[in-house]
Design a protein around this motif. Structure first.
Motif, PDB file in Angstrom:
ATOM      1  N   ASP B 160       0.829  -1.200   0.000  1.00 17.12           N
ATOM      2  CA  ASP B 160       0.000   0.000   0.000  1.00 17.12           C
ATOM      3  C   ASP B 160       0.860   1.246   0.000  1.00 17.12           C
ATOM      4  N   LEU B 161       2.106   1.081   0.511  1.00 19.86           N
ATOM      5  CA  LEU B 161       3.009   2.231   0.567  1.00 19.86           C
ATOM      6  C   LEU B 161       4.364   1.813   0.029  1.00 19.86           C
ATOM      7  N   LEU B 162       4.862   2.599  -0.943  1.00 23.41           N
ATOM      8  CA  LEU B 162       6.186   2.326  -1.479  1.00 23.41           C
ATOM      9  C   LEU B 162       7.131   3.418  -0.987  1.00 23.41           C
ATOM     10  N   ILE B 163       8.186   3.012  -0.316  1.00 23.12           N
ATOM     11  CA  ILE B 163       9.167   3.975   0.183  1.00 23.12           C
ATOM     12  C   ILE B 163      10.444   3.803  -0.625  1.00 23.12           C
ATOM     13  N   ALA B 164      10.941   4.897  -1.184  1.00 26.88           N
ATOM     14  CA  ALA B 164      12.126   4.789  -2.034  1.00 26.88           C
ATOM     15  C   ALA B 164      13.170   5.806  -1.597  1.00 26.88           C
ATOM     16  N   ASP B 165      14.364   5.306  -1.299  1.00 29.26           N
ATOM     17  CA  ASP B 165      15.444   6.181  -0.829  1.00 29.26           C
ATOM     18  C   ASP B 165      16.426   6.436  -1.965  1.00 29.26           C
ATOM     19  N   GLU B 166      16.352   7.646  -2.522  1.00 32.69           N
ATOM     20  CA  GLU B 166      17.209   8.039  -3.638  1.00 32.69           C
ATOM     21  C   GLU B 166      17.247   6.987  -4.740  1.00 32.69           C
ATOM     22  N   PRO B 167      16.079   6.687  -5.302  1.00 32.28           N
ATOM     23  CA  PRO B 167      16.033   5.607  -6.294  1.00 32.28           C
ATOM     24  C   PRO B 167      16.680   5.989  -7.616  1.00 32.28           C
ATOM     25  N   THR B 168      16.978   7.278  -7.793  1.00 30.16           N
ATOM     26  CA  THR B 168      17.536   7.664  -9.084  1.00 30.16           C
ATOM     27  C   THR B 168      18.934   8.240  -8.972  1.00 30.16           C
ATOM     28  N   SER B 169      19.534   8.145  -7.796  1.00 30.54           N
ATOM     29  CA  SER B 169      20.899   8.659  -7.697  1.00 30.54           C
ATOM     30  C   SER B 169      21.776   7.840  -8.630  1.00 30.54           C
ATOM     31  N   ASP B 170      22.783   8.433  -9.126  1.00 31.78           N
ATOM     32  CA  ASP B 170      23.688   7.873 -10.140  1.00 31.78           C
ATOM     33  C   ASP B 170      22.994   7.238 -11.357  1.00 31.78           C
ATOM     34  N   LEU B 171      21.824   7.771 -11.715  1.00 28.75           N
ATOM     35  CA  LEU B 171      21.235   7.356 -12.987  1.00 28.75           C
ATOM     36  C   LEU B 171      21.206   8.570 -13.921  1.00 28.75           C
ATOM     37  N   ASP B 172      21.274   8.277 -15.222  1.00 30.27           N
ATOM     38  CA  ASP B 172      21.217   9.398 -16.160  1.00 30.27           C
ATOM     39  C   ASP B 172      19.790   9.940 -16.237  1.00 30.27           C
ATOM     40  N   ASP B 173      19.636  11.113 -16.836  1.00 32.14           N
ATOM     41  CA  ASP B 173      18.334  11.793 -16.858  1.00 32.14           C
ATOM     42  C   ASP B 173      17.250  10.950 -17.497  1.00 32.14           C
ATOM     43  N   GLU B 174      17.610  10.310 -18.601  1.00 31.70           N
ATOM     44  CA  GLU B 174      16.608   9.533 -19.331  1.00 31.70           C
ATOM     45  C   GLU B 174      16.074   8.395 -18.452  1.00 31.70           C
ATOM     46  N   THR B 175      17.019   7.684 -17.818  1.00 30.76           N
ATOM     47  CA  THR B 175      16.615   6.562 -16.965  1.00 30.76           C
ATOM     48  C   THR B 175      15.832   7.067 -15.766  1.00 30.76           C
ATOM     49  N   THR B 176      16.265   8.205 -15.223  1.00 28.63           N
ATOM     50  CA  THR B 176      15.535   8.797 -14.106  1.00 28.63           C
ATOM     51  C   THR B 176      14.088   9.039 -14.491  1.00 28.63           C
ATOM     52  N   LYS B 177      13.884   9.592 -15.670  1.00 33.75           N
ATOM     53  CA  LYS B 177      12.516   9.878 -16.117  1.00 33.75           C
ATOM     54  C   LYS B 177      11.699   8.598 -16.229  1.00 33.75           C
ATOM     55  N   GLU B 178      12.343   7.552 -16.750  1.00 29.37           N
ATOM     56  CA  GLU B 178      11.621   6.278 -16.882  1.00 29.37           C
ATOM     57  C   GLU B 178      11.186   5.752 -15.517  1.00 29.37           C
ATOM     58  N   ILE B 179      12.125   5.835 -14.563  1.00 31.46           N
ATOM     59  CA  ILE B 179      11.799   5.340 -13.219  1.00 31.46           C
ATOM     60  C   ILE B 179      10.663   6.175 -12.629  1.00 31.46           C
ATOM     61  N   MET B 180      10.714   7.478 -12.866  1.00 29.45           N
ATOM     62  CA  MET B 180       9.665   8.353 -12.328  1.00 29.45           C
ATOM     63  C   MET B 180       8.315   8.021 -12.952  1.00 29.45           C
ATOM     64  N   ARG B 181       8.338   7.680 -14.219  1.00 34.04           N
ATOM     65  CA  ARG B 181       7.087   7.287 -14.868  1.00 34.04           C
ATOM     66  C   ARG B 181       6.530   6.016 -14.225  1.00 34.04           C
ATOM     67  N   VAL B 182       7.437   5.107 -13.882  1.00 33.06           N
ATOM     68  CA  VAL B 182       7.002   3.889 -13.190  1.00 33.06           C
ATOM     69  C   VAL B 182       6.311   4.269 -11.889  1.00 33.06           C
ATOM     70  N   PHE B 183       6.937   5.179 -11.119  1.00 36.34           N
ATOM     71  CA  PHE B 183       6.350   5.581  -9.845  1.00 36.34           C
ATOM     72  C   PHE B 183       4.983   6.222 -10.045  1.00 36.34           C
ATOM     73  N   GLU B 184       4.892   7.064 -11.074  1.00 36.49           N
ATOM     74  CA  GLU B 184       3.610   7.732 -11.304  1.00 36.49           C
ATOM     75  C   GLU B 184       2.521   6.737 -11.627  1.00 36.49           C
ATOM     76  N   SER B 185       2.882   5.725 -12.365  1.00 36.90           N
ATOM     77  CA  SER B 185       1.844   4.746 -12.708  1.00 36.90           C
ATOM     78  C   SER B 185       1.463   3.919 -11.482  1.00 36.90           C
ATOM     79  N   ILE B 186       2.447   3.690 -10.592  1.00 31.43           N
ATOM     80  CA  ILE B 186       2.116   2.983  -9.341  1.00 31.43           C
ATOM     81  C   ILE B 186       1.135   3.818  -8.532  1.00 31.43           C
ATOM     82  N   VAL B 187       1.447   5.115  -8.453  1.00 31.79           N
ATOM     83  CA  VAL B 187       0.565   6.017  -7.722  1.00 31.79           C
ATOM     84  C   VAL B 187      -0.819   6.020  -8.358  1.00 31.79           C
TER      85      VAL B 187
END
Ligand SMILES: Nc1ncnc2c1ncn2[C@@H]1O[C@H](COP(=O)(O)OP(=O)(O)O)[C@@H](O)[C@H]1O
Ligand SMILES: [Mg+2]
Lengths: 406, 234
Positions: B160-187
């Motif tokens: 019910d709750l996803l906690i993420a600690d710096e999930p995009t550190s040391d990732l490039d911008d493109e990959t960061t965006k992809e991960i963020m899209r994943v989070f948004e869809s989870i939300v």
């Protein structure tokens, strides 16, 4: 490990071992050495204990008469396979028999054969008198002792010869007519024949260039049983009073006292072995504890991860204990297996090196000993990891995330 | 749904006590996407550990779906971590000696919620676009792929709750965006997300934003309504 997603407890516990193959190998080797020593020591202690036990229970004589100065040589013959030969005047049989309180006096004649073709250990040849004997007879299973004559021999259980077969000593053939039950004493490496046959063997030995102090009618020792109801001390006193206390050339050995002293020596040795093994066990436990405690603190992060996906503290502790259990399990199997490989084929040789032919536990006993040392050395792992396991469960995961100095 | 009140965590530094988390209160509703930023050492990871029930606070209380953390036994709290909360820890957070598939289905070892663990794991890997890596070991994966593995594992028991600690550190911008899209869809599917980041790009996501400083959590200015509605992914 199965590649599928359904991980077993074993997979999880094993993964750490796989990651540190060198360390794991060393720890397994340590556990193997432990179980090897445990099995070896247990076999030795068992043989000794059995020897001491049999000796006190079953040496039928009350008094042994030997040439003075040879009291300790008797130990060699009775307890170890240390052949020796010594002689006294045959008149002593009559003299001793006539003493008040003596029920039976049975003579023996000793021939030390060094290396007979049959045997890996030097064989003691003992000539005995089947008519008066009460020491050897009880060990010969069913066969009537009086039916032994001529070139008949009775062999101890450690001597490789079939009943019905032949053995050669000093170029003369003898017929094996019976085999003693296991005595757990020096008798196991002894060949028994009649006194006459033994004297002739001594003659053969001299003819072949050997040296023997025996005269044609010598005897070596007399085993005495006292009459029912008589105190051994009193009878010894009677003998000594009749023939003088010193200068007679003979010595009286009170069997019980002799057995007691031997038995107490053996129990001291057994105590020493057991103490040594306990120390080794504790040391192995400490080394494993240190090793596991180190990995536990270096694996704080891994434990934190496991916690984060739902592992309870108990489960973490169980994983750590299982890891060390795996180490000690494989070590115990390997060590016991190696001990078996070493002990089983070489046990006769080992027994001869130790000069204790009877320190050869029978196979079913060996199996029990192996099983016990297997369990004991297996237990060392989980016991050693008790504290590291608690550490793993207790760790505050906050510091885990930062790399884990605890 | 999730309520933390007056959390404090005291550590000792050079023998003197200091508060790594200082009187933090936060409440998270269903389907919220909360983003916390802050300098390194400000206490973000410490706070997440407390919220995830990994580490007890020195004082304060957490109530999750009506249950107080302080009243729960280790077994019960562990069950919550296993079932209701997906926690993506900071840094390298996969087991390098297990395959991707085993990593993702690892929660199954502790809590058996799915009868078909492999099916569930493969479904998640497929959703995150790394199905083909199922049998690989993490050392052969890229940073972005490893993060996806960690995300898939955190989602394994449908938390019910996803906690993420710096999930995009040391990732490039493109990959960061992809991960963020994943989070948004989870939300978008009703799961709440609490994310810590000091990545400016990632910080622009989230429906509510906080800044952490020296253990104190303060609200950042309200986020403007975002142009694109999140695309459901999972
Ligand atoms: N177990 C601990 N013992 C002592 N101090 C700690 C411990 N864990 C974290 N800290 C300290 O608490 C502060 C916050 O750490 P952390 O939560 O990791 O910060 P962030 O994640 O924001 O970078 C830091 O100053 C850190 O040194
Ligand atoms: Mg941090």
């Amino acid at each position: 490990m199965n590649a599928g997603p359904c991980l077993s407890f074993y997979d999880i516990a094993m993964s750490n071992q796989r990651q540190r193959p060198f360390r794991s190998t060393c720890l397994v080797a340590l556990a193997a050495v432990l179980s090897f020593m445990l099995s070896g020591g247990a076999i030795l202690a068992y043989g000794l204990a059995e020897g001491a036990d049999n000796l006190s229970k079953r040496l039928g004589a009350d008094i042994m008469i030997v040439p003075s100065g040879y009291e300790s040589a008797v130990t060699g013959i009775l307890l170890r396979s240390e052949p020796s030969a010594f002689y006294i005047d045959p008149d002593w049989i009559g003299k001793i028999s006539s003493v008040d309180g003596v029920s039976v006096a049975s003579p023996q004649f000793l021939v030390a054969s060094l290396n007979a073709g049959c045997c890996s250990v030097p064989v003691q040849i003992v000539g005995y008198d089947p008519r008066t004997d009460f020491v050897i007879g009880p060990w010969i299973g069913t066969r009537a002792p009086s039916s032994i004559y001529g070139t008949d021999i009775v062999v101890g259980s450690a001597i490789t010869a079939e009943v019905g077969g032949k053995l050669k000593f000093f170029e003369r053939e003898y017929d094996v007519v019976a085999r003693l039950d296991r005595t757990g004493m020096g008798f196991d490496a002894t060949v028994f024949m009649t006194i006459d046959a033994a004297r002739r063997a001594a003659g053969d030995f001299v003819r072949m260039g050997g040296h023997s102090a025996a005269r044609a009618d010598s005897i070596s020792s007399i085993f005495v049983r006292v009459s029912e109801g008589r105190a051994v001390e009193d009878v010894m006193y009677n003998i000594q009073k009749k023939y003088g206390f010193g200068g007679s050339g003979i010595a009286l050995v009170q069997t019980r006292r002799f057995v007691d002293s031997v038995a107490s020596g053996i129990s001291a040795l057994i105590f020493f072995i057991v103490a040594l093994e306990s120390i080794i066990w504790v040391m192995a436990a400490f080394v494993l504890a240190i090793a596991f405690s180190l990995t536990v603190s270096e694996r704080q992060r891994e434990f934190g991860l496991l916690r984060s996906i739902g592992a309870t503290k108990t489960k973490l502790a169980a994983i750590v204990m299982a890891e060390s259990g795996i180490v000690s399990f494989y070590g115990a199997i390997i060590g016991t297996f190696l001990a078996g490989l070493t002990v089983l084929p070489f046990r006769i040789y080992i027994a001869s090196v130790l000069k204790m032919p009877y320190a050869q536990a029978p196979i079913d006993r060996l199996a029990l000993i192996f099983l016990a040392s297997l369990l004991l050395s297996f237990a060392v792992g989980p016991v050693a990891s008790l504290i590291p396991a608690l550490q793993a469960g207790r760790s505050d995961v906050c510091s885990v995330i930062r790399g884990g100095e605890l | 749904m999730f309520e933390a009140i007056g959390l404090k965590k005291e550590y000792k530094r050079d023998g003197a006590p200091f508060l790594a988390v200082n009187d933090v209160s936060i409440s998270i509703g269903k389907g919220e996407f909360i983003c916390v930023t802050g300098r390194s050492g400000s206490g973000k990871s410490t706070l997440l550990n407390i919220l995830a029930g990994m580490s007890p606070p020195t004082s304060g209380e957490i109530v999750f779906q009506g249950r107080k953390y302080s009243s729960l036994k280790d077994r019960e709290l562990s069950a919550i971590r296993g079932a209701k909360i997906g926690y993506i820890m900071q840094g390298m957070c996969v087991f390098s000696n297990f395959t991707v598939l085993q990593n993702v289905s690892m929660p199954h070892f502790f809590n058996k919620f799915h009868s078909d663990a492999e099916g569930r794991a493969r479904f998640l890997l497929d959703q995150l676009g790394i199905e083909r890596l199922a049998r690989q070991y993490p050392p052969s994966l890229s940073g972005g792929e490893i993060r996806r593995v960690a995300i898939a594992r955190a989602l394994f028991n449908s938390p019910d709750l996803l906690i993420a600690d710096e999930p995009t550190s040391d990732l490039d911008d493109e990959t960061t965006k992809e991960i963020m899209r994943v989070f948004e869809s989870i939300v978008g599917q009703g799961t709440s997300v609490l994310m810590v980041t000091h990545d400016a790009g990632a910080a622009s996501f989230g429906s509510r934003r906080y800044v952490m400083d020296s253990g104190v959590l303060a609200s950042a200015e309200k986020n403007q309504a975002r142009g694109k509605p999140p695309v459901p992914l999972i």
